[in-house]
Design a protein around this motif. Structure first.
Motif, PDB file in Angstrom:
ATOM      1  N   TYR A   1      -4.345   1.412   5.471  1.00  0.00           N
ATOM      2  CA  TYR A   1      -4.061   2.847   5.420  1.00  0.00           C
ATOM      3  C   TYR A   1      -5.265   3.577   4.858  1.00  0.00           C
ATOM      4  O   TYR A   1      -5.825   3.175   3.847  1.00  0.00           O
ATOM      5  CB  TYR A   1      -2.912   3.121   4.445  1.00  0.00           C
ATOM      6  CG  TYR A   1      -1.557   2.722   4.915  1.00  0.00           C
ATOM      7  CD1 TYR A   1      -0.968   3.356   6.004  1.00  0.00           C
ATOM      8  CD2 TYR A   1      -0.828   1.764   4.225  1.00  0.00           C
ATOM      9  CE1 TYR A   1       0.313   3.012   6.405  1.00  0.00           C
ATOM     10  CE2 TYR A   1       0.442   1.416   4.619  1.00  0.00           C
ATOM     11  CZ  TYR A   1       1.004   2.043   5.716  1.00  0.00           C
ATOM     12  OH  TYR A   1       2.265   1.709   6.096  1.00  0.00           O
TER      13      TYR A   1
ATOM     14  N   HIS B   1      14.762   0.350  -7.932  1.00  0.00           N
ATOM     15  CA  HIS B   1      13.723   0.863  -7.051  1.00  0.00           C
ATOM     16  C   HIS B   1      14.238   1.108  -5.637  1.00  0.00           C
ATOM     17  O   HIS B   1      13.771   0.528  -4.663  1.00  0.00           O
ATOM     18  CB  HIS B   1      12.553  -0.136  -7.007  1.00  0.00           C
ATOM     19  CG  HIS B   1      11.295   0.503  -6.498  1.00  0.00           C
ATOM     20  ND1 HIS B   1      10.137  -0.176  -6.365  1.00  0.00           N
ATOM     21  CD2 HIS B   1      11.030   1.761  -6.092  1.00  0.00           C
ATOM     22  CE1 HIS B   1       9.195   0.635  -5.893  1.00  0.00           C
ATOM     23  NE2 HIS B   1       9.718   1.816  -5.724  1.00  0.00           N
TER      24      HIS B   1
ATOM     25  N   MET C   1       0.939  10.660  -1.789  1.00  0.00           N
ATOM     26  CA  MET C   1      -0.068   9.675  -1.365  1.00  0.00           C
ATOM     27  C   MET C   1       0.431   8.887  -0.146  1.00  0.00           C
ATOM     28  O   MET C   1      -0.328   8.604   0.779  1.00  0.00           O
ATOM     29  CB  MET C   1      -0.406   8.719  -2.510  1.00  0.00           C
ATOM     30  CG  MET C   1      -1.180   9.365  -3.642  1.00  0.00           C
ATOM     31  SD  MET C   1      -2.865   9.840  -3.200  1.00  0.00           S
ATOM     32  CE  MET C   1      -3.684   8.255  -3.298  1.00  0.00           C
ATOM     33  N   VAL C   2       1.715   8.523  -0.157  1.00  0.00           N
ATOM     34  CA  VAL C   2       2.279   7.814   1.000  1.00  0.00           C
ATOM     35  C   VAL C   2       2.249   8.739   2.215  1.00  0.00           C
ATOM     36  O   VAL C   2       1.831   8.336   3.304  1.00  0.00           O
ATOM     37  CB  VAL C   2       3.733   7.341   0.714  1.00  0.00           C
ATOM     38  CG1 VAL C   2       4.321   6.688   1.954  1.00  0.00           C
ATOM     39  CG2 VAL C   2       3.760   6.385  -0.468  1.00  0.00           C
TER      40      VAL C   2
ATOM     41  N   LEU D   1      -1.176   4.030  -5.105  1.00  0.00           N
ATOM     42  CA  LEU D   1      -0.713   5.421  -4.993  1.00  0.00           C
ATOM     43  C   LEU D   1      -1.461   6.340  -5.950  1.00  0.00           C
ATOM     44  O   LEU D   1      -1.121   7.504  -6.090  1.00  0.00           O
ATOM     45  CB  LEU D   1       0.796   5.514  -5.304  1.00  0.00           C
ATOM     46  CG  LEU D   1       1.759   4.833  -4.349  1.00  0.00           C
ATOM     47  CD1 LEU D   1       3.195   5.161  -4.730  1.00  0.00           C
ATOM     48  CD2 LEU D   1       1.500   5.277  -2.911  1.00  0.00           C
TER      49      LEU D   1
ATOM     50  N   LYS E   1      -1.149   8.890   3.599  1.00  0.00           N
ATOM     51  CA  LYS E   1      -1.549   7.639   4.247  1.00  0.00           C
ATOM     52  C   LYS E   1      -0.956   7.512   5.643  1.00  0.00           C
ATOM     53  O   LYS E   1      -1.600   7.032   6.561  1.00  0.00           O
ATOM     54  CB  LYS E   1      -1.096   6.438   3.401  1.00  0.00           C
ATOM     55  CG  LYS E   1      -1.941   6.229   2.153  1.00  0.00           C
ATOM     56  CD  LYS E   1      -1.482   5.008   1.383  1.00  0.00           C
ATOM     57  CE  LYS E   1      -2.334   4.812   0.145  1.00  0.00           C
ATOM     58  NZ  LYS E   1      -2.171   3.481  -0.450  1.00  0.00           N
TER      59      LYS E   1
ATOM     60  N   TYR F   1       1.058   2.137 -10.024  1.00  0.00           N
ATOM     61  CA  TYR F   1       0.647   1.525  -8.767  1.00  0.00           C
ATOM     62  C   TYR F   1      -0.741   2.056  -8.413  1.00  0.00           C
ATOM     63  O   TYR F   1      -0.908   3.247  -8.152  1.00  0.00           O
ATOM     64  CB  TYR F   1       1.613   1.906  -7.650  1.00  0.00           C
ATOM     65  CG  TYR F   1       3.008   1.356  -7.785  1.00  0.00           C
ATOM     66  CD1 TYR F   1       3.244   0.053  -8.216  1.00  0.00           C
ATOM     67  CD2 TYR F   1       4.111   2.137  -7.438  1.00  0.00           C
ATOM     68  CE1 TYR F   1       4.535  -0.453  -8.307  1.00  0.00           C
ATOM     69  CE2 TYR F   1       5.404   1.640  -7.518  1.00  0.00           C
ATOM     70  CZ  TYR F   1       5.615   0.345  -7.956  1.00  0.00           C
ATOM     71  OH  TYR F   1       6.879  -0.151  -8.043  1.00  0.00           O
TER      72      TYR F   1
ATOM     73  N   GLU G   1       0.803  -1.229   0.000  1.00  0.00           N
ATOM     74  CA  GLU G   1       0.000   0.000   0.000  1.00  0.00           C
ATOM     75  C   GLU G   1       0.830   1.270   0.000  1.00  0.00           C
ATOM     76  O   GLU G   1       0.334   2.340   0.351  1.00  0.00           O
ATOM     77  CB  GLU G   1      -0.946   0.034   1.201  1.00  0.00           C
ATOM     78  CG  GLU G   1      -2.122  -0.874   1.025  1.00  0.00           C
ATOM     79  CD  GLU G   1      -3.255  -0.463   1.924  1.00  0.00           C
ATOM     80  OE1 GLU G   1      -3.940   0.486   1.568  1.00  0.00           O
ATOM     81  OE2 GLU G   1      -3.419  -1.091   2.975  1.00  0.00           O
ATOM     82  N   ARG G   2       2.111   1.167  -0.326  1.00  0.00           N
ATOM     83  CA  ARG G   2       2.895   2.406  -0.388  1.00  0.00           C
ATOM     84  C   ARG G   2       3.909   2.408  -1.517  1.00  0.00           C
ATOM     85  O   ARG G   2       4.976   2.982  -1.403  1.00  0.00           O
ATOM     86  CB  ARG G   2       3.532   2.707   0.960  1.00  0.00           C
ATOM     87  CG  ARG G   2       4.202   1.516   1.612  1.00  0.00           C
ATOM     88  CD  ARG G   2       4.496   1.778   3.065  1.00  0.00           C
ATOM     89  NE  ARG G   2       5.380   2.915   3.217  1.00  0.00           N
ATOM     90  CZ  ARG G   2       5.639   3.510   4.370  1.00  0.00           C
ATOM     91  NH1 ARG G   2       5.085   3.078   5.464  1.00  0.00           N
ATOM     92  NH2 ARG G   2       6.458   4.526   4.429  1.00  0.00           N
ATOM     93  N   GLY G   3       3.554   1.729  -2.603  1.00  0.00           N
ATOM     94  CA  GLY G   3       4.372   1.845  -3.803  1.00  0.00           C
ATOM     95  C   GLY G   3       5.721   1.169  -3.732  1.00  0.00           C
ATOM     96  O   GLY G   3       6.670   1.619  -4.368  1.00  0.00           O
ATOM     97  N   GLU G   4       5.834   0.110  -2.948  1.00  0.00           N
ATOM     98  CA  GLU G   4       7.094  -0.601  -2.866  1.00  0.00           C
ATOM     99  C   GLU G   4       7.042  -1.961  -3.561  1.00  0.00           C
ATOM    100  O   GLU G   4       8.019  -2.399  -4.147  1.00  0.00           O
ATOM    101  CB  GLU G   4       7.492  -0.845  -1.399  1.00  0.00           C
ATOM    102  CG  GLU G   4       7.651   0.402  -0.563  1.00  0.00           C
ATOM    103  CD  GLU G   4       9.003   1.074  -0.739  1.00  0.00           C
ATOM    104  OE1 GLU G   4       9.855   0.535  -1.447  1.00  0.00           O
ATOM    105  OE2 GLU G   4       9.185   2.161  -0.164  1.00  0.00           O
TER     106      GLU G   4
END
Lengths: 156, 293
Positions: free
Chosen positions: B5, B195, B41-42, A61, B45, A58, A41-44
Motif C-alpha cells: 500500500y 478489536h 491512514m487506511v 498507521l 492507503k 501501529y 498494513e491496515r491496523g488489524e
C-alpha cells in the motif's frame, strides 16, 4: 522531503524522508530495523507495533512525521550489553515463540503493559493484547510469558 | 515499487496552534485534518480518501483538554480514547463514554485514536456516537471565521458525510451535565469481543419515577446510514411502566434500516438491535435505581 529528528531506542537520529511515509517504512526501509514487521498494513494484525513515547502504536498507521521530537522504541532497545531483558527471558522460558513473526510486537506491548501495571491479571493481559494477532495461535504460552515476566521484573 | 500500500505524495503540515491550523485549513482548501490517523491512514492507503495536504492536529493544546464546568463537560476533539478511559472524573461522571471507548479498537488504536476522529469519520458503526447521542451532546465546529455549535444528531449526513464545511474543524464535544443524570448502559455486539467493528451497538439513558419511564434516550449504530436516535421508540416508551418495555421496544424495527454486509445479515442486525435495546433498557433502569438511592 523533510528532515525528521527523533529518538530511536534512546539515541537521536536525523533522517530525510518523504512526507507520505509511514513510521513502518521509515523504520524498515530507511533504518533497516526489520524486527518491526509488515503485516496487514491496515491496523488489524498488530505485528508492526512500536512504542511511541512509551505507548504501543501501529507503525503502519502512523505517519513517520508524527515521530518528530519523540521517542520510538523497538525490540532492539530491550537487551543491554548482550544480556536479554527479563521479558525476553520469560518468552523463551515459557516457549511463547513459535514462528516469531508477532514476537517483537508482543514483547514491546508486554514492556509497555508492565510499566503501567506491575502485576497484571490474566484478564488485564488479554485486554491489553487485544491488538496483536498470533497467527500460530500460541496465546496460552504468551500469556504465561507475561506472568513470568512480571515476576522476573518485580524481582530485579 | 508498488509492492505495498502506498500513500500518494502529500505535504504534511504541523501547525503550532489552533488558529494556525484553521488558517491552513482555509488556505489549502483540500486539506484533511489528521489526529490519530487510524481511519484516515487506511482510507488513504486504499484510495478512498485523496488529499495532497494533511494537517496534524493531534498536539494542539486547545483541543486536547477535558474541562468540567457547572453546566457541561467539554471534551476536546483531539482527546484520545485511552485518555478518556484513564480519566477518573469521566469514569465517575460519564461512565458510558468509558464503556464505549474500552470496547473500541485495540490498545494500539485507543492510544492514538481520538473522540473527535471517531465522530468526524462518520462511520455508520462509530462506537462513540450512540453514547454521545443519548447524552444530548453538542459539537463546536470552528473555522477561521468563527465558531458554531450544533447538536450531534444534526452532524451526521450519511455514511462518511457530515455537516463539516471544508474549512471547519470539530474542536469540542460538549456534554450537558443534566444529561448525565440518568441510568445508562452501552451494549455492543461484534463478531468477536476484542478489536472488532460493531454489528450493532446501543446506548440507553433512562430516568424513572414511580415505576414509570419519565425520560429515555436510545441511540444505535450500524443499523442505518448513520448512527441514529430511536425517536419513535423513545416516544413509545415515555410514560409506560417498567415491566412493559419489552413489548414497546418491538417498535424499534419500524425505524431502523439495517443492511447485510461482511459483518452480519440485516435480519440478524434487526433481531439483535431489539434484543440489546431491551437488555440495555433493563440495565439502565437498574442503574438509575441504584443512582437514586
Amino acid at each position: 522531503m523533510k528532515i525528521i529528528r527523533f529518538q530511536l531506542n534512546g539515541k537521536w537520529v536525523e533522517v530525510e524522508i518523504e512526507e507520505n511515509m509511514t513510521l513502518l517504512d521509515l523504520l524498515r526501509r530507511k533504518l533497516h530495523i526489520t524486527s518491526v514487521k509488515r503485516g496487514c498494513e491496515r491496523g488489524e494484525c498488530g505485528v508492526c507495533t512500536v512504542l511511541l513515547d512509551d505507548k504501543p502504536v501501529y507503525s503502519c498507521l502512523t505517519p513517520a512525521l508524527k515521530a518528530e521530537g519523540r521517542s520510538v522504541i523497538t525490540v532492539e532497545y530491550l537487551s543491554k550489553n548482550g544480556k536479554l531483558h527479563p521479558i525476553q527471558e520469560a518468552f523463551i522460558k515459557s516457549g511463547a515463540v513459535q514462528c516469531g513473526f508477532c514476537t517483537p510486537a508482543f514483547i514491546l506491548t508486554t514492556y509497555a503493559l508492565l510499566k503501567e501495571n506491575k502485576n497484571p491479571s490474566e484478564e488485564d493481559i488479554k485486554r491489553f493484547f487485544d491488538g496483536i494477532i498470533c497467527r500460530c495461535t500460541g496465546y496460552v504460552k504468551i500469556i504465561e510469558a507475561v506472568k513470568i515476566a512480571s515476576e522476573l521484573c518485580n524481582q530485579s | 515499487m508498488a509492492l505495498f500500500y502506498q500513500i500518494p505524495k502529500l505535504n504534511y503540515h504541523k501547525p503550532k496552534n489552533l488558529n494556525e491550523a484553521l488558517k491552513l485549513l482555509k488556505e489549502l482548501g483540500d486539506a484533511k485534518p489528521i489526529a490519530g490517523g487510524t481511519d484516515l491512514m487506511v482510507d488513504m492507503k486504499i484510495g478512498r480518501v485523496k488529499t495532497r495536504n494533511l494537517i496534524d492536529i493531534s498536539d494542539l493544546r486547545e483541543i486536547r483538554k477535558i474541562e468540567f464546568h457547572k453546566d457541561s463537560i467539554i471534551i476536546g476533539a483531539a482527546v484520545t480514547l485511552q485518555e478518556i478511559i484513564n480519566n477518573e472524573r469521566i469514569r465517575r461522571e460519564i461512565p458510558i463514554l468509558v464503556e464505549a471507548a474500552e470496547n473500541l479498537g485495540s490498545w494500539q488504536i485507543r492510544n492514538v485514536a481520538t473522540i473527535g476522529g471517531n465522530i468526524c469519520n462518520a462511520s455508520p458503526a462509530a462506537d462513540m456516537a450512540p453514547p454521545l447521542l443519548i447524552l444530548n451532546s453538542k459539537l463546536k465546529l470552528s473555522s477561521i471565521n468563527g465558531d458554531r455549535v450544533i447538536p450531534l444528531e444534526k452532524f451526521f449526513k450519511g455514511p462518511r458525510q457530515t455537516e463539516l464545511m471544508v474549512d471547519e474543524l470539530l474542536t469540542e464535544i460538549i456534554v450537558p451535565r443534566e444529561s448525565c443524570n440518568a441510568g445508562m448502559k452501552f451494549i455492543k455486539i461484534g463478531r468477536r469481543r476484542a478489536h472488532t467493528l460493531s454489528i450493532v451497538a446501543v446506548a440507553v439513558a433512562v430516568r424513572t419515577m414511580e415505576d414509570k419511564i419519565e425520560y429515555v434516550r436510545i441511540a444505535l449504530n450500524s443499523i442505518a446510514p448513520t448512527p441514529i436516535r430511536a425517536y419513535k421508540t423513545e416516544e413509545e416508551l415515555i410514560g409506560s411502566r417498567v415491566n412493559e418495555v419489552e413489548g414497546k421496544v418491538k417498535k424499534l424495527i419500524e425505524e431502523i434500516k439495517p443492511i447485510s454486509d461482511v459483518r452480519s445479515s440485516a435480519e440478524y442486525r434487526r433481531e439483535m438491535a431489539v434484543k440489546i435495546t431491551i437488555d440495555a433498557l433493563k440495565m439502565s433502569i437498574e442503574n438509575w435505581r441504584c443512582k437514586e438511592k
